[in-house]
Design an enzyme around this catalytic site. Sequence first.
Site, mmCIF file in Angstrom:
data_model
loop_
_atom_site.group_PDB
_atom_site.id
_atom_site.type_symbol
_atom_site.label_atom_id
_atom_site.label_comp_id
_atom_site.label_asym_id
_atom_site.label_seq_id
_atom_site.Cartn_x
_atom_site.Cartn_y
_atom_site.Cartn_z
ATOM 1 C CG HIS A 63 -2.010 -1.030 1.128
ATOM 2 N ND1 HIS A 63 -2.658 -1.521 2.236
ATOM 3 C CD2 HIS A 63 -2.550 -1.681 0.073
ATOM 4 C CE1 HIS A 63 -3.556 -2.424 1.854
ATOM 5 N NE2 HIS A 63 -3.517 -2.540 0.557
ATOM 6 C CB CYS A 108 6.404 21.402 -10.677
ATOM 7 S SG CYS A 108 5.061 20.329 -10.105
ATOM 8 C CD GLU A 156 -10.368 -9.667 19.288
ATOM 9 O OE1 GLU A 156 -9.979 -9.208 20.388
ATOM 10 O OE2 GLU A 156 -11.348 -10.427 19.143
HETATM 11 N N1 APR Z 1 -0.836 -7.901 17.377
HETATM 12 C C1 APR Z 1 -1.418 -8.590 16.351
HETATM 13 N N2 APR Z 1 -2.628 -8.241 15.816
HETATM 14 C C2 APR Z 1 -3.258 -7.187 16.363
HETATM 15 C C3 APR Z 1 -2.728 -6.438 17.450
HETATM 16 C C4 APR Z 1 -1.453 -6.843 17.954
HETATM 17 N N3 APR Z 1 -0.867 -6.190 18.952
HETATM 18 N N4 APR Z 1 -3.601 -5.431 17.754
HETATM 19 C C5 APR Z 1 -4.663 -5.562 16.891
HETATM 20 N N5 APR Z 1 -4.457 -6.610 16.058
HETATM 21 C C6 APR Z 1 -5.307 -7.067 14.949
HETATM 22 C C7 APR Z 1 -6.793 -6.814 15.093
HETATM 23 O O1 APR Z 1 -7.449 -7.858 15.823
HETATM 24 C C8 APR Z 1 -7.251 -6.764 13.631
HETATM 25 O O2 APR Z 1 -7.610 -8.059 13.157
HETATM 26 O O3 APR Z 1 -4.915 -6.345 13.806
HETATM 27 C C9 APR Z 1 -6.004 -6.289 12.885
HETATM 28 C C10 APR Z 1 -6.084 -4.855 12.338
HETATM 29 O O4 APR Z 1 -7.065 -4.842 11.340
HETATM 30 P P1 APR Z 1 -7.365 -3.500 10.506
HETATM 31 O O5 APR Z 1 -7.481 -2.370 11.436
HETATM 32 O O6 APR Z 1 -8.503 -3.829 9.611
HETATM 33 O O7 APR Z 1 -6.016 -3.266 9.681
HETATM 34 P P2 APR Z 1 -5.513 -3.985 8.329
HETATM 35 O O8 APR Z 1 -6.005 -5.380 8.224
HETATM 36 O O9 APR Z 1 -4.068 -3.756 8.253
HETATM 37 O O10 APR Z 1 -6.255 -3.070 7.223
HETATM 38 C C11 APR Z 1 -6.007 -3.339 5.869
HETATM 39 O O11 APR Z 1 -7.243 -1.395 5.229
HETATM 40 O O12 APR Z 1 -7.770 0.724 5.810
HETATM 41 C C12 APR Z 1 -7.058 -0.013 4.922
HETATM 42 O O13 APR Z 1 -5.124 0.551 3.691
HETATM 43 C C13 APR Z 1 -5.567 0.279 4.981
HETATM 44 O O14 APR Z 1 -3.711 -1.275 4.933
HETATM 45 C C14 APR Z 1 -4.970 -1.030 5.490
HETATM 46 C C15 APR Z 1 -6.003 -2.064 5.072
#
Ligand code: APR
Length: 247
Positions: A118, A149, A214
Site C-alpha cells: 500500500h 512545479c 482476534e
Molecule cells: N498484534 C497482532 N494483531 C493485532 C494487534 C497486535 N498487537 N492489535 C490488533 N491486532 C489485529 C486486530 O485484531 C485486527 O484483526 O490487527 C487487525 C487490524 O485490522 P485492521 O485495522 O482492519 O487493519 P488492516 O487489516 O491492516 O487493514 C487493511 O485497510 O484501511 C485499509 O489501507 C488500509 O492497509 C490497510 C487495510
Amino acid sequence: MQDLIQQAAQAVRSARRTIALTGAGISAESGIPTFRDPGGLWDRYDPEEYATIEAFQRNPGKVWTMMRDFTQLKTAKPNPGHFGLAQLEQMGLLHCIITQNVDNLHQAAGSRDVIEFHGNMRQVVCLSCRKVLPLDEISLATLPPYCGCGGVFKPAGVFFGEPIPPHALYRSQEEAQSCDLMLVIGTSAVVYPAAAMPRLAKEAGARVIEINPEHTDLTGWVSDFIIPEKAGIAIPQIIAAIKAMAS
Ligand code: APR
C-alpha cells in the site's frame, strides 16, 4: 498457548520458504492505531471523506489535516514484533514481508526485503511532476503542501480507488504462490487484493498461520491455526522456541 507457539516454531524451522503478510496490528504496540478496531482510525475519520482518491482530489487540504494530526506516523518506533521478523530474516528463516502498512517500521527494524503493498506514507508524491520526497522534508504549515512545479503533494500511500503498485502486486502474488508457509500477522484480512494473498498461498499448498488476538475472515478456513496473541509477544516467543529446538 505454548503448544501453538511450539507448533509455529516447528513450522518455521522446517519450512522451505516462509513469507509474512502484515497489517496494522503489528504496529499497534508501537502506538499506531489500527483502522477497524474499536477507537481505530476509521472510527475517527470517515474513510469516504479521508482515504479515497476522490476525496483527496475533491479536498486535498482536508485529507492533509488527518495526515498532520496523525503524528504517530512520524514518531513511532518499531516494536518486538517488527524486530522479530527482521531477526527471522537474518536467521535465514523468513524470505520476505508483504506489508499493508505504510509506516516504514519494518525497514526501521532492519528488515531488508519488504514489499510495500500500500505504498509508504512517510513519503509524498507530486501529482503533477511525480517527484517523490520524504514527508519530513516538506512543510505542513499550510495545507495542502505544494511542489515547486506548482503541483499538489499527495501522501505516497495507496488510497482507496487507486491501483496497487504493479510491481508490489505482481511480486506478492509470485511470493504467495511459491512459499510453503505464510505467517499472517495483525490483519483483519478484509481489504483486497492484499487479503487474497493467504488464499493464494493455501491453494498453492502452503500452510498459513495467523498471529492475531482476534479471529479474522481467514480463521478456520484459510489459516491452519491462529495464535490468539499480540505480535510483539508471540513473535519473540516463536524465535525463543526455535532457538531452544536448535540447541
Ligand atoms: N498484534 C497482532 N494483531 C493485532 C494487534 C497486535 N498487537 N492489535 C490488533 N491486532 C489485529 C486486530 O485484531 C485486527 O484483526 O490487527 C487487525 C487490524 O485490522 P485492521 O485495522 O482492519 O487493519 P488492516 O487489516 O491492516 O487493514 C487493511 O485497510 O484501511 C485499509 O489501507 C488500509 O492497509 C490497510 C487495510
